[in-house]
Structure formats: structure tokens, C-alpha cells
Design a protein around this motif. Sequence first.
Motif, PDB file in Angstrom:
ATOM      1  N   LEU A  17     -13.194 -11.484  -5.446  1.00  0.00           N
ATOM      2  CA  LEU A  17     -13.525 -12.879  -5.184  1.00  0.00           C
ATOM      3  C   LEU A  17     -15.028 -13.048  -5.370  1.00  0.00           C
ATOM      4  N   ILE A  18     -15.423 -13.944  -6.276  1.00  0.00           N
ATOM      5  CA  ILE A  18     -16.830 -14.186  -6.585  1.00  0.00           C
ATOM      6  C   ILE A  18     -17.205 -15.576  -6.096  1.00  0.00           C
ATOM      7  N   ILE A  19     -18.269 -15.663  -5.278  1.00  0.00           N
ATOM      8  CA  ILE A  19     -18.716 -16.951  -4.754  1.00  0.00           C
ATOM      9  C   ILE A  19     -20.192 -17.137  -5.076  1.00  0.00           C
ATOM     10  N   ASP A  20     -20.494 -18.172  -5.847  1.00  0.00           N
ATOM     11  CA  ASP A  20     -21.880 -18.513  -6.170  1.00  0.00           C
ATOM     12  C   ASP A  20     -21.902 -19.979  -6.586  1.00  0.00           C
ATOM     13  N   ASP A  21     -22.867 -20.734  -6.087  1.00  0.00           N
ATOM     14  CA  ASP A  21     -22.922 -22.158  -6.431  1.00  0.00           C
ATOM     15  C   ASP A  21     -23.693 -22.426  -7.717  1.00  0.00           C
ATOM     16  N   ASP A  22     -24.195 -21.380  -8.362  1.00  0.00           N
ATOM     17  CA  ASP A  22     -24.884 -21.502  -9.641  1.00  0.00           C
ATOM     18  C   ASP A  22     -23.881 -21.186 -10.754  1.00  0.00           C
ATOM     19  N   GLN A  23     -23.513 -22.192 -11.533  1.00  0.00           N
ATOM     20  CA  GLN A  23     -22.492 -22.021 -12.575  1.00  0.00           C
ATOM     21  C   GLN A  23     -22.876 -20.957 -13.602  1.00  0.00           C
ATOM     22  N   GLU A  24     -24.166 -20.874 -13.942  1.00  0.00           N
ATOM     23  CA  GLU A  24     -24.602 -19.871 -14.930  1.00  0.00           C
ATOM     24  C   GLU A  24     -24.405 -18.458 -14.398  1.00  0.00           C
ATOM     25  N   ILE A  25     -24.753 -18.246 -13.126  1.00  0.00           N
ATOM     26  CA  ILE A  25     -24.569 -16.922 -12.515  1.00  0.00           C
ATOM     27  C   ILE A  25     -23.075 -16.601 -12.420  1.00  0.00           C
ATOM     28  N   LEU A  26     -22.279 -17.585 -11.989  1.00  0.00           N
ATOM     29  CA  LEU A  26     -20.824 -17.385 -11.908  1.00  0.00           C
ATOM     30  C   LEU A  26     -20.268 -16.956 -13.261  1.00  0.00           C
ATOM     31  N   HIS A  27     -20.665 -17.663 -14.299  1.00  0.00           N
ATOM     32  CA  HIS A  27     -20.182 -17.351 -15.641  1.00  0.00           C
ATOM     33  C   HIS A  27     -20.618 -15.943 -16.067  1.00  0.00           C
ATOM     34  N   ALA A  28     -21.878 -15.608 -15.776  1.00  0.00           N
ATOM     35  CA  ALA A  28     -22.397 -14.279 -16.136  1.00  0.00           C
ATOM     36  C   ALA A  28     -21.634 -13.175 -15.404  1.00  0.00           C
ATOM     37  N   LEU A  29     -21.417 -13.354 -14.097  1.00  0.00           N
ATOM     38  CA  LEU A  29     -20.678 -12.360 -13.319  1.00  0.00           C
ATOM     39  C   LEU A  29     -19.261 -12.201 -13.865  1.00  0.00           C
ATOM     40  N   GLN A  30     -18.636 -13.332 -14.127  1.00  0.00           N
ATOM     41  CA  GLN A  30     -17.269 -13.302 -14.641  1.00  0.00           C
ATOM     42  C   GLN A  30     -17.209 -12.618 -16.014  1.00  0.00           C
ATOM     43  N   THR A  31     -18.166 -12.911 -16.870  1.00  0.00           N
ATOM     44  CA  THR A  31     -18.205 -12.312 -18.205  1.00  0.00           C
ATOM     45  C   THR A  31     -18.385 -10.796 -18.129  1.00  0.00           C
ATOM     46  N   VAL A  32     -19.311 -10.351 -17.275  1.00  0.00           N
ATOM     47  CA  VAL A  32     -19.580  -8.916 -17.147  1.00  0.00           C
ATOM     48  C   VAL A  32     -18.369  -8.176 -16.571  1.00  0.00           C
ATOM     49  N   LEU A  33     -17.710  -8.770 -15.585  1.00  0.00           N
ATOM     50  CA  LEU A  33     -16.614  -8.074 -14.904  1.00  0.00           C
ATOM     51  C   LEU A  33     -15.260  -8.263 -15.578  1.00  0.00           C
ATOM     52  N   ASP A  34     -15.181  -9.164 -16.534  1.00  0.00           N
ATOM     53  CA  ASP A  34     -13.898  -9.518 -17.129  1.00  0.00           C
ATOM     54  C   ASP A  34     -13.341  -8.463 -18.075  1.00  0.00           C
ATOM     55  N   PHE A  35     -14.166  -7.519 -18.513  1.00  0.00           N
ATOM     56  CA  PHE A  35     -13.684  -6.527 -19.473  1.00  0.00           C
ATOM     57  C   PHE A  35     -12.780  -5.487 -18.809  1.00  0.00           C
ATOM     58  N   VAL A  36     -12.827  -5.383 -17.494  1.00  0.00           N
ATOM     59  CA  VAL A  36     -11.950  -4.466 -16.763  1.00  0.00           C
ATOM     60  C   VAL A  36     -10.731  -5.269 -16.311  1.00  0.00           C
ATOM     61  N   ASP A  37      -9.625  -4.604 -16.114  1.00  0.00           N
ATOM     62  CA  ASP A  37      -8.404  -5.295 -15.704  1.00  0.00           C
ATOM     63  C   ASP A  37      -8.442  -5.619 -14.206  1.00  0.00           C
ATOM     64  N   TRP A  38      -9.407  -6.453 -13.827  1.00  0.00           N
ATOM     65  CA  TRP A  38      -9.496  -6.922 -12.453  1.00  0.00           C
ATOM     66  C   TRP A  38      -9.057  -8.367 -12.403  1.00  0.00           C
ATOM     67  N   ASP A  39      -8.495  -8.773 -11.285  1.00  0.00           N
ATOM     68  CA  ASP A  39      -8.097 -10.156 -11.062  1.00  0.00           C
ATOM     69  C   ASP A  39      -9.298 -10.869 -10.448  1.00  0.00           C
ATOM     70  N   LEU A  40     -10.012 -11.657 -11.240  1.00  0.00           N
ATOM     71  CA  LEU A  40     -11.222 -12.338 -10.772  1.00  0.00           C
ATOM     72  C   LEU A  40     -10.891 -13.741 -10.280  1.00  0.00           C
ATOM     73  N   LYS A  41     -11.303 -14.043  -9.064  1.00  0.00           N
ATOM     74  CA  LYS A  41     -11.153 -15.382  -8.490  1.00  0.00           C
ATOM     75  C   LYS A  41     -12.564 -15.908  -8.277  1.00  0.00           C
ATOM     76  N   VAL A  42     -12.891 -17.036  -8.888  1.00  0.00           N
ATOM     77  CA  VAL A  42     -14.247 -17.567  -8.886  1.00  0.00           C
ATOM     78  C   VAL A  42     -14.295 -18.876  -8.107  1.00  0.00           C
ATOM     79  N   PHE A  43     -15.273 -18.962  -7.198  1.00  0.00           N
ATOM     80  CA  PHE A  43     -15.461 -20.168  -6.389  1.00  0.00           C
ATOM     81  C   PHE A  43     -16.915 -20.600  -6.471  1.00  0.00           C
ATOM     82  N   ALA A  44     -17.135 -21.894  -6.709  1.00  0.00           N
ATOM     83  CA  ALA A  44     -18.483 -22.428  -6.882  1.00  0.00           C
ATOM     84  C   ALA A  44     -19.051 -22.996  -5.589  1.00  0.00           C
ATOM     85  N   SER A  45     -18.327 -22.838  -4.485  1.00  0.00           N
ATOM     86  CA  SER A  45     -18.808 -23.358  -3.204  1.00  0.00           C
ATOM     87  C   SER A  45     -18.548 -22.349  -2.102  1.00  0.00           C
ATOM     88  N   GLY A  46     -19.514 -22.248  -1.189  1.00  0.00           N
ATOM     89  CA  GLY A  46     -19.346 -21.345  -0.055  1.00  0.00           C
ATOM     90  C   GLY A  46     -18.752 -22.029   1.157  1.00  0.00           C
TER      91      GLY A  46
END
Length: 123
Positions: A8-37
Motif C-alpha cells: 500500500l503506497i500513500i503519498d499526496d504528490d502524484q509525481e512521487i506516487l507515479h515514480a514509486l509505482q513505476t519502480v515497484l511495478d516490475f516485480v509481481d507485487w499487488d500495488l495499491k496507491v492512495f493519494a490521500s492520507g
Amino acid sequence: MQLTKKILIIDDDQEILHALQTVLDFVDWDLKVFASGKSALDDIRREKPDLVLMDIVLDGVDGRQICRAIKEDTALQHIPVILISGITGQEQINHQDFGPDDFLSKPFTAGDLIDKVYFQLAS
């Protein structure tokens, strides 16, 4: 066969969220992204992640407070938390009872992020 790990990734900065998701997406992990805490604890309870990756400075919410709530909740305290911050000097929060399991300072490299995530998921 190992089950897919949920992060579960939580960050209110869309650019950081996208970067985290991009970096972690190459592994077979189930990524859940939230833009609000604001609903972070509800999201964590609902999603039951294997790892929480969260910024300290969120939209009107302090990630350290969310981390404390996770570590004080017997149903959630087993979930590793990696806090991310661009604020210098935040590393000392690791030494507090409610501190995160790990800390990542901005800017960070993709390698640092992946190493920390792998380490926490293996613990």
C-alpha cells in the motif's frame, strides 16, 4: 507457491506516487496507491497489506501519526511501515517506539527503494 505481496503506497504528490509505482511495478507485487492520507487507517484495515510505504507529509495528516496508530493496533502492528520524507533529520524517528520499520530519505534511488521493500517483505 508464494502468494503475491500487497504493498500500500500513500503519498499526496502524484509525481512521487507515479515514480514509486513505476519502480515497484516490475516485480509481481499487488500495488495499491492512495493519494490521500485522510483515510489511511481505513485503507490499511480494508486492504490488509504486507507493507505500507508512506510519505510523512500528507494532505493535512502526519504520516508519523498514522505509523503510531498502526504500531499501537494489535491487528495491524505486524505490518512493516517504510516512511518517506524530504525533511532532513527525520531518520531519528526510527528510534522511537512507534517509529517505522525503515526510513527512506528523498531523493532516493530506485535501488535503495527496492532494497528496503525486499528487506521488509522478507522479515
